[in-house]
Design an enzyme around this catalytic site. Structure first.
Site, PDB file in Angstrom:
ATOM      1  N   LYS A 243       0.812  -1.226   0.000  1.00 25.42           N
ATOM      2  CA  LYS A 243       0.000   0.000   0.000  1.00 25.42           C
ATOM      3  C   LYS A 243       0.848   1.280   0.000  1.00 25.42           C
ATOM      4  O   LYS A 243       0.447   2.283  -0.587  1.00 25.42           O
ATOM      5  CB  LYS A 243      -0.961   0.002   1.199  1.00 25.42           C
ATOM      6  CG  LYS A 243      -2.049  -1.060   1.090  1.00 25.42           C
ATOM      7  CD  LYS A 243      -3.025  -0.994   2.249  1.00 25.42           C
ATOM      8  CE  LYS A 243      -3.968  -2.187   2.224  1.00 25.42           C
ATOM      9  NZ  LYS A 243      -4.966  -2.151   3.282  1.00 25.42           N
TER      10      LYS A 243
ATOM     11  N   ASN B  48      -5.029   1.907  -1.353  1.00 25.73           N
ATOM     12  CA  ASN B  48      -5.516   0.538  -1.584  1.00 25.73           C
ATOM     13  C   ASN B  48      -6.317   0.430  -2.877  1.00 25.73           C
ATOM     14  O   ASN B  48      -6.796  -0.643  -3.221  1.00 25.73           O
ATOM     15  CB  ASN B  48      -6.331   0.026  -0.390  1.00 25.73           C
ATOM     16  CG  ASN B  48      -7.755   0.553  -0.375  1.00 25.73           C
ATOM     17  OD1 ASN B  48      -8.036   1.608  -0.959  1.00 25.73           O
ATOM     18  ND2 ASN B  48      -8.651  -0.148   0.276  1.00 25.73           N
TER      19      ASN B  48
ATOM     20  N   GLY C 119      -0.507  -0.263   9.961  1.00 23.14           N
ATOM     21  CA  GLY C 119      -1.234   0.303   8.825  1.00 23.14           C
ATOM     22  C   GLY C 119      -2.743   0.284   9.019  1.00 23.14           C
ATOM     23  O   GLY C 119      -3.429   1.288   8.768  1.00 23.14           O
TER      24      GLY C 119
ATOM     25  N   ASN D  21      -0.351   0.259  22.016  1.00 24.58           N
ATOM     26  CA  ASN D  21       0.500  -0.538  21.135  1.00 24.58           C
ATOM     27  C   ASN D  21       1.719  -1.025  21.901  1.00 24.58           C
ATOM     28  O   ASN D  21       2.236  -0.314  22.766  1.00 24.58           O
ATOM     29  CB  ASN D  21       0.940   0.289  19.921  1.00 24.58           C
ATOM     30  CG  ASN D  21       1.561  -0.586  18.841  1.00 24.58           C
ATOM     31  OD1 ASN D  21       1.005  -1.639  18.505  1.00 24.58           O
ATOM     32  ND2 ASN D  21       2.701  -0.184  18.308  1.00 24.58           N
ATOM     33  N   ARG D  22       2.135  -2.248  21.564  1.00 20.61           N
ATOM     34  CA  ARG D  22       3.332  -2.832  22.194  1.00 20.61           C
ATOM     35  C   ARG D  22       4.505  -1.848  22.106  1.00 20.61           C
ATOM     36  O   ARG D  22       5.225  -1.639  23.058  1.00 20.61           O
ATOM     37  CB  ARG D  22       3.646  -4.142  21.450  1.00 20.61           C
ATOM     38  CG  ARG D  22       4.883  -4.838  21.844  1.00 20.61           C
ATOM     39  CD  ARG D  22       5.024  -6.123  21.068  1.00 20.61           C
ATOM     40  NE  ARG D  22       5.159  -5.912  19.609  1.00 20.61           N
ATOM     41  CZ  ARG D  22       5.386  -6.880  18.741  1.00 20.61           C
ATOM     42  NH1 ARG D  22       5.443  -8.134  19.153  1.00 20.61           N
ATOM     43  NH2 ARG D  22       5.507  -6.624  17.460  1.00 20.61           N
TER      44      ARG D  22
ATOM     45  N   TYR E  37     -10.399 -11.605   9.941  1.00 24.99           N
ATOM     46  CA  TYR E  37     -11.601 -12.379   9.576  1.00 24.99           C
ATOM     47  C   TYR E  37     -11.255 -13.831   9.238  1.00 24.99           C
ATOM     48  O   TYR E  37     -12.146 -14.626   8.961  1.00 24.99           O
ATOM     49  CB  TYR E  37     -12.376 -11.713   8.420  1.00 24.99           C
ATOM     50  CG  TYR E  37     -11.537 -11.429   7.204  1.00 24.99           C
ATOM     51  CD1 TYR E  37     -11.304 -12.400   6.241  1.00 24.99           C
ATOM     52  CD2 TYR E  37     -10.967 -10.180   7.024  1.00 24.99           C
ATOM     53  CE1 TYR E  37     -10.527 -12.142   5.142  1.00 24.99           C
ATOM     54  CE2 TYR E  37     -10.181  -9.905   5.920  1.00 24.99           C
ATOM     55  CZ  TYR E  37      -9.970 -10.882   4.986  1.00 24.99           C
ATOM     56  OH  TYR E  37      -9.177 -10.624   3.903  1.00 24.99           O
TER      57      TYR E  37
ATOM     58  N   GLY F  89     -13.561  -8.873  10.867  1.00 19.09           N
ATOM     59  CA  GLY F  89     -13.218  -7.870   9.854  1.00 19.09           C
ATOM     60  C   GLY F  89     -13.884  -8.033   8.496  1.00 19.09           C
ATOM     61  O   GLY F  89     -13.615  -7.248   7.575  1.00 19.09           O
TER      62      GLY F  89
HETATM   63  P1  ATR Z   1      -1.218  -4.065   9.479  1.00 21.92           P
HETATM   64  O1  ATR Z   1      -0.930  -3.434   8.162  1.00 21.92           O
HETATM   65  O2  ATR Z   1      -2.078  -5.307   9.380  1.00 21.92           O
HETATM   66  O3  ATR Z   1      -1.729  -3.105  10.483  1.00 21.92           O
HETATM   67  P2  ATR Z   1       1.405  -3.859  10.620  1.00 21.92           P
HETATM   68  O4  ATR Z   1       1.503  -2.483  10.078  1.00 21.92           O
HETATM   69  O5  ATR Z   1       2.574  -4.775  10.489  1.00 21.92           O
HETATM   70  O6  ATR Z   1       0.180  -4.651   9.992  1.00 21.92           O
HETATM   71  O7  ATR Z   1       1.018  -3.747  12.196  1.00 21.92           O
HETATM   72  C1  ATR Z   1       0.930  -4.852  13.022  1.00 21.92           C
HETATM   73  C2  ATR Z   1       0.470  -4.426  14.412  1.00 21.92           C
HETATM   74  O8  ATR Z   1       0.334  -5.589  15.228  1.00 21.92           O
HETATM   75  C3  ATR Z   1       1.434  -3.501  15.142  1.00 21.92           C
HETATM   76  O9  ATR Z   1       0.710  -2.629  15.971  1.00 21.92           O
HETATM   77  C4  ATR Z   1       2.249  -4.496  15.988  1.00 21.92           C
HETATM   78  O10 ATR Z   1       2.842  -3.947  17.143  1.00 21.92           O
HETATM   79  P3  ATR Z   1       4.307  -3.245  17.068  1.00 21.92           P
HETATM   80  O11 ATR Z   1       4.074  -1.892  16.476  1.00 21.92           O
HETATM   81  O12 ATR Z   1       4.746  -3.191  18.480  1.00 21.92           O
HETATM   82  O13 ATR Z   1       5.158  -4.127  16.196  1.00 21.92           O
HETATM   83  C5  ATR Z   1       1.143  -5.446  16.400  1.00 21.92           C
HETATM   84  N1  ATR Z   1       1.654  -6.760  16.801  1.00 21.92           N
HETATM   85  C6  ATR Z   1       2.158  -7.732  16.002  1.00 21.92           C
HETATM   86  N2  ATR Z   1       2.531  -8.800  16.738  1.00 21.92           N
HETATM   87  C7  ATR Z   1       2.267  -8.480  18.044  1.00 21.92           C
HETATM   88  C8  ATR Z   1       2.452  -9.158  19.281  1.00 21.92           C
HETATM   89  N3  ATR Z   1       2.973 -10.387  19.336  1.00 21.92           N
HETATM   90  N4  ATR Z   1       2.068  -8.526  20.421  1.00 21.92           N
HETATM   91  C9  ATR Z   1       1.529  -7.291  20.391  1.00 21.92           C
HETATM   92  N5  ATR Z   1       1.340  -6.595  19.228  1.00 21.92           N
HETATM   93  C10 ATR Z   1       1.709  -7.177  18.086  1.00 21.92           C
END
Ligand code: ATR
Length: 271
Positions: A68, A89, A129, A149-150, A217, A238
């Protein structure tokens, strides 16, 4: 009459439900169009591949993970939403160049408003994203927003980039916010693997009136949604966001509004 060529591009793309959705509507509305395709495009050769598809007659492309941002950079012109998210998108090939739109926020918003939910105070889990699309929509809907967020820095960057005033939650504040939220949205990828736990929140803190939304989903009911239902909350996956963002792309390309009928939803749920 030139038959329109449309497709979704991404990597991986095999799992995509978009062809089922678009081809359902192409038939439903009797559109002069080729079947909507799914095409695997590797990130490293994005520009070359999209140039080739356009040369091959494609005039509409949906773009999914992880392309994207590449699609955003590729466009000659973009919508306000796409510029805010720096992600596209939906590509629309016009005589004067390629136009980029992002229908994810509207897709999310429509999937919520159609259910007439209380969206006063919303908790968003994640800051990737899809969180950006969700937060953009919630801002338009004038909701109070909390983000956990983590990686806290990413939540801060999201708010700065989208010019959103949200509460960025630490782990210690998260479950207090959970207890006052009317809507909780999981945008993280946790739960995508079958049976994978998403225990980011304490489900016992949820009010029973809270609506819990997981953008995932597949699987259709993540453990996150299972815990929410066990608590007594309503739960949504979703699929409706997917269909609603597709509906907006379809309308842009074909200038016709498709109907999201129960028949289509059943086809998608059966997958
Ligand atoms: P998308 O486009 O689907 O949003 P992304 O941009 O890769 O995918 O984002 C993934 C999200 O899931 C992020 O918020 C990520 O947290 P981080 O920013 O800390 O990486 C979160 N995520 C992925 N695995 C995780 C985990 N095991 N525990 C907590 N958050 C997680």
């Amino acid at each position: 009459m030139v038959h329109k060529k449309t497709a979704v591009i991404g990597d991986p793309i095999d799992h995509s439900l978009s062809p089922k959705i678009h081809n359902h509507w192409i038939k439903q509305l009797g559109i002069d169009s080729h079947d909507y395709q799914k095409i695997n495009v590797k990130k490293e050769i994005f520009t070359r591949e999209v140039d080739r598809l356009i040369k091959d007659g494609y005039s509409g492309l949906n773009v999914t993970v992880p392309l994207k941002e590449d699609a955003y950079k590729y466009c000659d012109r973009t919508s306000n939403v796409a510029r805010a998210l720096k992600a596209v998108n939906t590509l629309i090939v016009r005589e004067d160049g390629v136009y980029g739109e992002n229908t994810d926020p509207t897709g999310f918003q429509n999937s919520i408003t159609k259910r007439n939910l209380n969206t006063q105070r919303c908790l968003v889990l994640g800051a990737g994203g899809s969180a950006r699309a969700v937060v953009y929509a919630l801002k338009q809907m004038k909701c109070e927003i909390g983000i956990f967020n983590r990686t806290k820095k990413k939540a801060e960057a999201l708010c700065g980039d989208l010019d959103v005033e949200a509460t960025i939650l630490t782990e210690s504040l998260l479950n207090k916010f959970v207890g006052s939220a009317s809507l909780v949205v999981n945008t993280t990828s946790l739960g995508q693997k079958k049976g994978e736990e998403n225990n980011l929140i304490n489900f016992n803190n949820l009010k029973l009136s809270t609506h819990v939304y997981d953008l995932i989903y597949n699987p259709s009911k993540t453990t996150f949604l299972q815990h929410a239902e066990k608590r007594g909350c309503t739960a949504q996956n979703g699929l409706e966001m997917l269909v609603n963002q597709a509906a907006q792309s379809f309308k842009i390309w074909h200038n016709k509004t498709p109907v999201i009928d129960e028949n289509l939803m059943q086809i998608l749920r059966a997958k």
